[in-house]
Design a protein around this motif. Structure first.
Motif, PDB file in Angstrom:
ATOM      1  N   GLN A 386       0.816  -1.217   0.000  1.00 40.13           N
ATOM      2  CA  GLN A 386       0.000   0.000   0.000  1.00 40.13           C
ATOM      3  C   GLN A 386       0.847   1.265   0.000  1.00 40.13           C
ATOM      4  OE1 GLN A 386      -3.270   0.671  -0.263  1.00 40.13           O
ATOM      5  NE2 GLN A 386      -3.690  -1.485  -0.685  1.00 40.13           N
ATOM      6  N   ASP A 387       2.009   1.217   0.661  1.00 38.21           N
ATOM      7  CA  ASP A 387       2.884   2.392   0.676  1.00 38.21           C
ATOM      8  C   ASP A 387       3.351   2.729  -0.740  1.00 38.21           C
ATOM      9  OD1 ASP A 387       2.649   2.612   3.407  1.00 38.21           O
ATOM     10  OD2 ASP A 387       4.452   1.434   3.840  1.00 38.21           O
ATOM     11  N   LEU A 388       3.629   1.685  -1.534  1.00 38.12           N
ATOM     12  CA  LEU A 388       4.053   1.909  -2.913  1.00 38.12           C
ATOM     13  C   LEU A 388       2.933   2.576  -3.710  1.00 38.12           C
ATOM     14  CD1 LEU A 388       6.145   1.486  -5.162  1.00 38.12           C
ATOM     15  CD2 LEU A 388       5.096  -0.733  -5.608  1.00 38.12           C
ATOM     16  N   LEU A 389       1.694   2.167  -3.459  1.00 36.33           N
ATOM     17  CA  LEU A 389       0.557   2.764  -4.159  1.00 36.33           C
ATOM     18  C   LEU A 389       0.458   4.253  -3.867  1.00 36.33           C
ATOM     19  CD1 LEU A 389      -2.094   2.666  -5.765  1.00 36.33           C
ATOM     20  CD2 LEU A 389      -3.245   1.976  -3.671  1.00 36.33           C
ATOM     21  N   GLN A 390       0.559   4.623  -2.604  1.00 35.93           N
ATOM     22  CA  GLN A 390       0.441   6.036  -2.234  1.00 35.93           C
ATOM     23  C   GLN A 390       1.569   6.861  -2.838  1.00 35.93           C
ATOM     24  OE1 GLN A 390      -2.286   7.122  -0.838  1.00 35.93           O
ATOM     25  NE2 GLN A 390      -3.002   4.999  -0.751  1.00 35.93           N
ATOM     26  N   GLY A 391       2.784   6.293  -2.849  1.00 36.87           N
ATOM     27  CA  GLY A 391       3.905   6.997  -3.451  1.00 36.87           C
ATOM     28  C   GLY A 391       3.739   7.154  -4.952  1.00 36.87           C
ATOM     29  N   ALA A 392       3.215   6.116  -5.606  1.00 38.18           N
ATOM     30  CA  ALA A 392       3.023   6.155  -7.050  1.00 38.18           C
ATOM     31  C   ALA A 392       1.990   7.199  -7.447  1.00 38.18           C
ATOM     32  CB  ALA A 392       2.602   4.780  -7.554  1.00 38.18           C
ATOM     33  N   VAL A 393       0.953   7.353  -6.646  1.00 37.61           N
ATOM     34  CA  VAL A 393      -0.082   8.345  -6.926  1.00 37.61           C
ATOM     35  C   VAL A 393       0.505   9.761  -6.889  1.00 37.61           C
ATOM     36  CG1 VAL A 393      -2.201   9.400  -6.030  1.00 37.61           C
ATOM     37  CG2 VAL A 393      -2.010   6.915  -6.170  1.00 37.61           C
ATOM     38  N   ARG A 394       1.419   9.996  -5.950  1.00 39.44           N
ATOM     39  CA  ARG A 394       2.047  11.327  -5.862  1.00 39.44           C
ATOM     40  C   ARG A 394       2.945  11.589  -7.071  1.00 39.44           C
ATOM     41  NH1 ARG A 394       2.174   9.833  -0.309  1.00 39.44           N
ATOM     42  NH2 ARG A 394       4.274   8.970  -0.549  1.00 39.44           N
ATOM     43  N   VAL A 395       3.700  10.570  -7.496  1.00 35.58           N
ATOM     44  CA  VAL A 395       4.577  10.731  -8.658  1.00 35.58           C
ATOM     45  C   VAL A 395       3.760  10.913  -9.931  1.00 35.58           C
ATOM     46  CG1 VAL A 395       6.390   9.642 -10.057  1.00 35.58           C
ATOM     47  CG2 VAL A 395       6.419   9.393  -7.567  1.00 35.58           C
ATOM     48  N   LEU A 396       2.593  10.262  -9.987  1.00 29.72           N
ATOM     49  CA  LEU A 396       1.743  10.327 -11.175  1.00 29.72           C
ATOM     50  C   LEU A 396       1.333  11.758 -11.494  1.00 29.72           C
ATOM     51  CD1 LEU A 396       0.379   8.485 -13.263  1.00 29.72           C
ATOM     52  CD2 LEU A 396      -1.605   8.359 -11.755  1.00 29.72           C
ATOM     53  N   GLU A 397       1.230  12.594 -10.455  1.00 32.98           N
ATOM     54  CA  GLU A 397       0.869  13.994 -10.665  1.00 32.98           C
ATOM     55  C   GLU A 397       1.929  14.741 -11.470  1.00 32.98           C
ATOM     56  OE1 GLU A 397       0.212  15.516  -6.771  1.00 32.98           O
ATOM     57  OE2 GLU A 397      -1.797  14.649  -6.583  1.00 32.98           O
ATOM     58  N   GLN A 398       3.169  14.236 -11.468  1.00 41.46           N
ATOM     59  CA  GLN A 398       4.232  14.847 -12.263  1.00 41.46           C
ATOM     60  C   GLN A 398       4.188  14.351 -13.716  1.00 41.46           C
ATOM     61  OE1 GLN A 398       8.015  14.176 -10.258  1.00 41.46           O
ATOM     62  NE2 GLN A 398       7.011  14.217  -8.257  1.00 41.46           N
ATOM     63  N   ASP A 399       3.667  13.141 -13.900  1.00 41.09           N
ATOM     64  CA  ASP A 399       3.569  12.576 -15.246  1.00 41.09           C
ATOM     65  C   ASP A 399       2.436  13.190 -16.046  1.00 41.09           C
ATOM     66  OD1 ASP A 399       5.564  10.646 -15.918  1.00 41.09           O
ATOM     67  OD2 ASP A 399       4.768   9.339 -14.352  1.00 41.09           O
ATOM     68  N   ILE A 400       1.308  13.415 -15.382  1.00 37.59           N
ATOM     69  CA  ILE A 400       0.099  13.868 -16.076  1.00 37.59           C
ATOM     70  C   ILE A 400      -0.270  15.257 -15.585  1.00 37.59           C
ATOM     71  CG2 ILE A 400      -2.344  13.403 -16.488  1.00 37.59           C
ATOM     72  CD1 ILE A 400      -1.705  10.449 -16.180  1.00 37.59           C
ATOM     73  N   LEU A 401      -0.080  16.222 -16.451  1.00 46.36           N
ATOM     74  CA  LEU A 401      -0.367  17.617 -16.116  1.00 46.36           C
ATOM     75  C   LEU A 401      -1.561  18.080 -16.944  1.00 46.36           C
ATOM     76  CD1 LEU A 401       3.310  18.900 -16.208  1.00 46.36           C
ATOM     77  CD2 LEU A 401       2.000  18.247 -14.176  1.00 46.36           C
ATOM     78  N   LEU A 402      -2.686  18.264 -16.282  1.00 44.87           N
ATOM     79  CA  LEU A 402      -3.907  18.703 -16.964  1.00 44.87           C
ATOM     80  C   LEU A 402      -4.118  20.186 -16.751  1.00 44.87           C
ATOM     81  CD1 LEU A 402      -6.402  15.796 -16.199  1.00 44.87           C
ATOM     82  CD2 LEU A 402      -5.273  16.296 -18.350  1.00 44.87           C
ATOM     83  N   GLN A 403      -4.264  20.918 -17.857  1.00 39.14           N
ATOM     84  CA  GLN A 403      -4.517  22.348 -17.765  1.00 39.14           C
ATOM     85  C   GLN A 403      -5.978  22.598 -17.387  1.00 39.14           C
ATOM     86  OE1 GLN A 403      -1.930  24.380 -18.071  1.00 39.14           O
ATOM     87  NE2 GLN A 403      -0.637  22.591 -18.514  1.00 39.14           N
ATOM     88  N   GLU A 404      -6.248  23.800 -16.875  1.00 44.17           N
ATOM     89  CA  GLU A 404      -7.614  24.133 -16.489  1.00 44.17           C
ATOM     90  C   GLU A 404      -8.563  24.132 -17.689  1.00 44.17           C
ATOM     91  OE1 GLU A 404      -7.761  27.717 -14.292  1.00 44.17           O
ATOM     92  OE2 GLU A 404      -6.656  26.941 -12.574  1.00 44.17           O
ATOM     93  N   ASN A 405      -8.016  24.429 -18.872  1.00 47.20           N
ATOM     94  CA  ASN A 405      -8.857  24.489 -20.068  1.00 47.20           C
ATOM     95  C   ASN A 405      -8.808  23.177 -20.859  1.00 47.20           C
ATOM     96  OD1 ASN A 405      -6.247  24.657 -20.933  1.00 47.20           O
ATOM     97  ND2 ASN A 405      -6.585  26.350 -22.376  1.00 47.20           N
ATOM     98  N   SER A 406      -8.516  22.057 -20.196  1.00 47.54           N
ATOM     99  CA  SER A 406      -8.463  20.776 -20.865  1.00 47.54           C
ATOM    100  C   SER A 406      -9.822  20.445 -21.487  1.00 47.54           C
ATOM    101  CB  SER A 406      -8.099  19.659 -19.872  1.00 47.54           C
ATOM    102  OG  SER A 406      -6.800  19.861 -19.365  1.00 47.54           O
ATOM    103  N   PRO A 407      -9.823  19.809 -22.679  1.00 48.52           N
ATOM    104  CA  PRO A 407     -11.103  19.475 -23.334  1.00 48.52           C
ATOM    105  C   PRO A 407     -12.000  18.660 -22.413  1.00 48.52           C
ATOM    106  CG  PRO A 407      -9.265  19.083 -24.811  1.00 48.52           C
ATOM    107  CD  PRO A 407      -8.664  19.411 -23.472  1.00 48.52           C
ATOM    108  N   GLY A 408     -13.255  19.102 -22.325  1.00 47.75           N
ATOM    109  CA  GLY A 408     -14.210  18.369 -21.490  1.00 47.75           C
ATOM    110  C   GLY A 408     -14.241  18.860 -20.055  1.00 47.75           C
ATOM    111  N   GLY A 409     -13.250  19.636 -19.658  1.00 48.44           N
ATOM    112  CA  GLY A 409     -13.230  20.168 -18.300  1.00 48.44           C
ATOM    113  C   GLY A 409     -13.118  19.110 -17.234  1.00 48.44           C
TER     114      GLY A 409
END
Length: 410
Positions: A386-409
């Motif tokens: 479970q610790d690996l899951l929580q760490g991976a979720v935090r790193v994922l935020e660096q991989d996927i950067l969604l802008q405020e004006n992303s299609p579909g909102g």
């Protein structure tokens, strides 16, 4: 539309369909007025049911002698009617009121009912190459051999290949995109091949999604469980891919080469380590990993003189697991808000399971299906907990950067 979908199911089934099959066959029919519930309730009379549910013994009774129907859970009189005529008592059960529509073999020679069947002479008719001309200089070809396809591609580099026309048809009709030359590859044997070999499952680019689904289900039952994790993930994802009518017509290669950023299957091809075989007009082939095939928005690593020949889905190794994901507004027949394909390989080390390899790909978050490379690197060599899951979720935020004006909102 609902009636024709149900009729097609009954006419093509050798046995009465299950309720699940009825729901699946109606998945591509969209209703915004009546709603599905009354239509489904009406069609359930054709379903395969347990006759014991409709006997006097098992039916629940309400005050006044009414029965509770096991189909709808509501009071009904269909369970049993007792008709008294002197000493004669007659019972009528639900199961005896309806008989399944009969099934007939293709030849129709012994068919005596009035139900229409597909004309056998059309099934037996020998296929021929076709060339048709249309309005405004439009040309339409139907080759029967791969060499004919390559020759046409050599003459018309911008020719559009079609199988089910589920994407090109929309582009031409609704987006007003004009293609001067269309080549139907639906009858080319080399593009419709489905082969199981030592390396994995080889899938021709013109194979329909329904054919692929059936082949995957067969492979899962016949091969070792650890080898078919990717197959099971694809089965689950194809189940929610558009509707049954679209899956019957659309091809695997068409979905790949369209390169939609919200394709349900492309993230899985990439995560599973699939490879694509490309052939050019001179007959020379090359192989490219699915991860490297998608270059940009609806752009792929394929020249104008090349076509997609086949897809190789490799077998999984022991302790390698593949999973699919799709989030949409509706469960059935809807495009994804976000989807994903994920693969992880584990190895035992010191009494714990460690990640030896990982691949995580998301759709709907970028112009192309996006590999979460930082998250993949983060997972490597770490204990699976479970610790690996929580760490991976935090790193994922660096991989996927969604802008405020992303299609579909979203």
């Amino acid at each position: 539309g609902f009636i024709m979908s149900m009729y097609a199911l009954l006419r093509s089934s050798q046995t009465p369909p299950s309720e699940e099959q009825i729901e699946e066959c109606l998945g591509g029919n969209l209703c915004r007025c009546t709603g599905y519930r009354p239509i489904l309730d009406a069609f359930r009379v054709f379903a395969k049911t347990d006759d014991a549910l409709y006997t006097n013994i098992s039916l629940a009774r309400l005050p006044g002698g009414q029965f509770v129907c096991p189909s709808s859970g509501k009071p009904c009189s269909c369970g049993s009617e007792v008709l008294s005529d002197s000493d004669i008592t007659k019972e009528i059960t639900c199961g005896n009121r309806y008989t399944p529509v009969s099934y007939s073999e293709v030849d129709g020679s012994s068919y005596s009912e009035k139900e229409l069947i597909f004309p056998p002479e059309l099934l037996l008719r020998k296929l021929t190459r076709l060339k048709l001309s249309g309005f405004g200089g439009l040309k339409w070809y139907r080759p029967l051999r791969i060499q004919h396809v390559l020759d046409l591609k050599s003459i018309y580099p911008d020719a559009k290949l079609v199988v089910g026309n589920t994407e090109v048809g929309i582009e031409m009709k609704l987006k007003r995109i004009q293609y001067k030359v269309l080549v139907s590859v639906s009858h080319v044997p080399e593009l419709n091949a489905l082969n199981v070999n030592d390396d994995g499952l080889e899938i021709g680019s013109a194979v329909r999604l329904t054919e692929l689904l059936n082949a995957l289900k067969k492979v899962v039952t016949e091969c070792a469980s650890h080898k078919t994790s990717s197959c099971r993930a694809l089965i689950e994802q194809i189940k929610w891919f558009a509707g049954k009518q679209i899956r019957n017509a659309a091809s695997v290669g068409g979905n790949i080469c369209t390169a939609s950023p919200i394709s349900d299957l492309n993230p899985l091809w990439m995560a599973a380590g699939a490879s694509f075989q490309i052939i050019n007009c001179r007959g020379k082939t090359r192989t490219i990993a699915a991860k490297n095939f998608f270059l940009g928005y609806r752009k792929v690593d394929m020249e104008s003189n090349e076509i997609l020949l086949s897809i190789l889905l490799p077998w999984n190794r022991p302790f390698e697991y593949v999973k699919e994901f799709k989030q949409a507004h509706r469960r059935e027949d809807d495009i994804a808000i976000v989807n994903a394909g994920m693969r992880v390989s584990l190895k035992e080390s010191g009494g714990k399971w460690e990640v030896s390899d990982a691949s995580i790909v998301y759709g709907g978050v970028a112009p192309v299906s996006l590999s979460a490379s930082k998250t993949e690197s983060f997972l490597m060599g770490k204990s699976w907990d479970q610790d690996l899951l929580q760490g991976a979720v935090r790193v994922l935020e660096q991989d996927i950067l969604l802008q405020e004006n992303s299609p579909g909102g979203m």
